[in-house]
Design an enzyme around this catalytic site. Structure first.
Site, PDB file in Angstrom:
ATOM      1  N   GLU A 178      35.718  42.146  52.334  1.00 25.13           N
ATOM      2  CA  GLU A 178      34.494  41.652  53.003  1.00 25.13           C
ATOM      3  C   GLU A 178      34.648  40.204  53.445  1.00 25.13           C
ATOM      4  OE1 GLU A 178      31.345  42.505  50.158  1.00 25.13           O
ATOM      5  OE2 GLU A 178      31.143  44.532  50.929  1.00 25.13           O
ATOM      6  N   GLU A 370      34.069  51.444  51.142  1.00 17.58           N
ATOM      7  CA  GLU A 370      32.999  51.294  50.146  1.00 17.58           C
ATOM      8  C   GLU A 370      31.724  51.902  50.713  1.00 17.58           C
ATOM      9  OE1 GLU A 370      32.015  47.500  48.400  1.00 17.58           O
ATOM     10  OE2 GLU A 370      34.117  46.874  48.436  1.00 17.58           O
TER      11      GLU A 370
HETATM   12  C1  BGP Z   1      30.433  44.887  47.889  1.00 20.13           C
HETATM   13  C2  BGP Z   1      31.619  44.385  47.126  1.00 20.13           C
HETATM   14  C3  BGP Z   1      31.942  45.114  45.874  1.00 20.13           C
HETATM   15  C4  BGP Z   1      30.787  45.791  45.207  1.00 20.13           C
HETATM   16  C5  BGP Z   1      29.708  46.304  46.118  1.00 20.13           C
HETATM   17  C6  BGP Z   1      28.405  46.633  45.444  1.00 20.13           C
HETATM   18  O1  BGP Z   1      29.811  43.860  48.574  1.00 20.13           O
HETATM   19  O2  BGP Z   1      32.799  44.413  47.903  1.00 20.13           O
HETATM   20  O3  BGP Z   1      32.741  44.297  45.080  1.00 20.13           O
HETATM   21  O4  BGP Z   1      30.397  45.198  44.048  1.00 20.13           O
HETATM   22  O5  BGP Z   1      29.411  45.442  47.156  1.00 20.13           O
HETATM   23  O6  BGP Z   1      27.663  45.474  45.236  1.00 20.13           O
HETATM   24  P1  BGP Z   1      27.027  45.056  43.864  1.00 20.13           P
HETATM   25  O7  BGP Z   1      28.099  45.179  42.854  1.00 20.13           O
HETATM   26  O8  BGP Z   1      26.589  43.668  44.047  1.00 20.13           O
HETATM   27  O9  BGP Z   1      25.917  46.003  43.629  1.00 20.13           O
END
Ligand code: BGP
Length: 474
Positions: A178, A370
């Site tokens: 990201e 993701e």
């Molecule tokens: C993205 C990231 C991840 C992951 C996901 C979910 O932005 O790349 O590392 O964690 O989001 O977000 P969160 O864990 O804040 O719920």
């Protein structure tokens, strides 16, 4: 004609189904076998409050879910689901504990050899993120992270070591997780120690430039030492809709999208787009961009990968700009969409929009690396077996995959789909474990209690069926 066109089968043969993780969110063993501290080890509350000076025991990431010691069993569970691909990141500070050493830590490298052995044993393709929100702490504190050009050299050394060591075993690589999130979370994403409110725009945009150069430089190194490797960039995708049909709102939405597009534009086209240069000019930001940098940026990626969780709205009218909660970046709340327990807008169609948009814009293969739902789960016992009845997660998964199927039918070239956090892990933004994404439950709680035992949720079996049928069971 391709098979897909002839048969009408939505998911092409060889489609890479799987799951995605990040080292700092699930490995634990934060100081084992010579590992140095990373910025995550001093972020016990995620991005909501500032870092601590030293790692503290209330930080769930220090132990994670102990993948470091349980990787073999966990990968076996992924294989049981039929995973074709497993996305994980390499913890930079396992390989270079401080980040600026000249020689890598062999014990750290050996760990990922073992992980790759397990993947190979089960015929699972690895997808490796080189840097996923886990800059070595020393680089953050000493150089102020990516604001400094020093990090380019450190990252090049690190990437070269990885390509040399694993280049024959790993085909798919992502340079930075990201990469556009540095605009919103400068410490987590860019290892920038200066607090966000004190950071100047010039420092921030120089950090972005340094990362973009490092990313392109890694691609160049891969072409030399690992010619079979496919290199991708990774973008936090968040389609931005105008809050109203007012052209001023439409432009506000486009302006916000430009902030994300710019990263893909540089990675795919090898140069800064005009709208980005104009923004720098308008804001009086003068960057150090050398001719050598411009040459390096021409090393473009093979594919574009992205995360997708939600969409947002934008408006030109500050009075109407009620900022909703959401994944790292802000925006105006969409009044038409329901939200998750953490306030993230639920918008499966947004995924089809992103896929079409990115494909039309860049015309390189895409990879959804993701997508997932963070929710509170309750462990129950049914017929003597512990599980979670997570029909909400199954609906999220199916609703999104249906839109993926539509996008493929629209002609989008998509390599694969990895569900975020196939096994419960620690949240990046809130550092909680109770924000669970997994289709595998991990017995660990926000207060650190729990046995770390793993249990298959209902969604485990649903995803297994989807993968087995290559999406036909949707
Ligand atoms: C993205 C990231 C991840 C992951 C996901 C979910 O932005 O790349 O590392 O964690 O989001 O977000 P969160 O864990 O804040 O719920």
């Amino acid at each position: 004609m391709t098979t897909t066109e002839l048969t009408g089968q939505p998911f092409p043969e060889g489609f890479l189904w799987g799951g995605a993780t990040a080292a700092n969110q699930f490995e634990g063993a934060w100081d084992a076998d010579g590992k140095g501290a990373s910025i995550q080890d001093v972020m016990p509350r995620g991005i909501s409050t500032g870092p601590t000076d030293e790692p503290t025991l209330d930080n769930l990431k220090l132990e994670g879910i102990d993948f470091y010691h349980r990787y073999s069993d966990d990968i076996a569970l992924f294989a049981e689901m039929g995973f074709k691909v497993f996305r994980f990141s390499i913890a930079w500070s396992r390989i270079f504990p401080n980040g600026d050493e000249l020689e890598p830590n062999e014990a750290g490298l050996a760990f990922y050899d073992r992980v790759l052995d397990e993947c190979e044993k089960h015929g699972i393709e690895p997808l490796v993120t080189i840097s996923h929100y886990e800059t070595p702490l020393h680089l953050a504190k000493t150089y102020d992270g990516w604001t400094s050009r020093e990090l380019i050299g450190c990252y090049e050394r690190y990437a070269r070591v990885l390509f040399e060591r694993y280049g024959k075993r790993v085909k798919y690589w992502l340079t930075f997780n990201e990469i556009n999130s540095v605009l919103h979370a400068p410490l987590m994403s860019g290892g920038i120690w200066t607090p966000k409110e004190k950071l100047s725009k010039t420092q921030l945009y120089q950090a972005i430039h340094n990362e973009l150069v490092a990313s392109a430089s890694a691609t160049k190194i891969a072409r030399e030492v690992a010619p079979d490797a496919k290199i991708g960039c990774m973008i936090l995708a968040m389609p931005t809709y105008p809050l109203t049909p007012d052209p001023a709102d439409v432009w506000a939405a486009r302006y916000a999208e430009h902030e994300n597009y710019a990263f893909g534009d540089v990675h795919v086209r090898g140069a800064y787009p005009g709208y980005y240069l104009r923004k720098l000019r308008d804001q009086g930001i003068e960057l150090e961009i050398t001719d050598a940098d411009r040459e390096v940026l021409k090393n473009t990626v093979d594919f574009v990968s992205f995360s997708y969780y939600m969409s947002v709205c934008e408006t030109a009218d500050p009075a109407k700009r009620i900022v909703g909660e959401g994944n790292i970046m802000g925006g105006a709340k969409n009044p038409t969409l329901p939200v998750s327990q953490w306030g993230w807008a639920l918008d499966p169609v947004g995924l089809r929009i992103v896929l079409n948009d990115y494909w039309e814009r860049w015309q390189v293969p895409l990879f959804i690396v993701e997508n997932g739902l963070g929710a509170k789960d309750e462990l129950v016992e049914i017929d003597g077996v512990k599980t979670v009845d997570d029909s909400y997660r199954i609906s999220y998964l199916r609703d999104h995959l249906e839109q993926v199927r539509e996008a493929i039918a629209d002609g989008v070239n998509l390599l694969g789909y990895t569900w975020w956090g196939p096994i419960d892990l620690i949240s990046a933004s809130t550092a909680q474990l109770s924000k669970r994404y997994g289709v595998i439950y991990v017995d660990r709680n926000d207060d650190g209690s729990g046995t770390l035992e793993r249990y298959r949720k209902k969604s485990f079996f649903d995803y297994q069926q989807i993968i087995r049928s290559n999406g036909a069971s949707l």
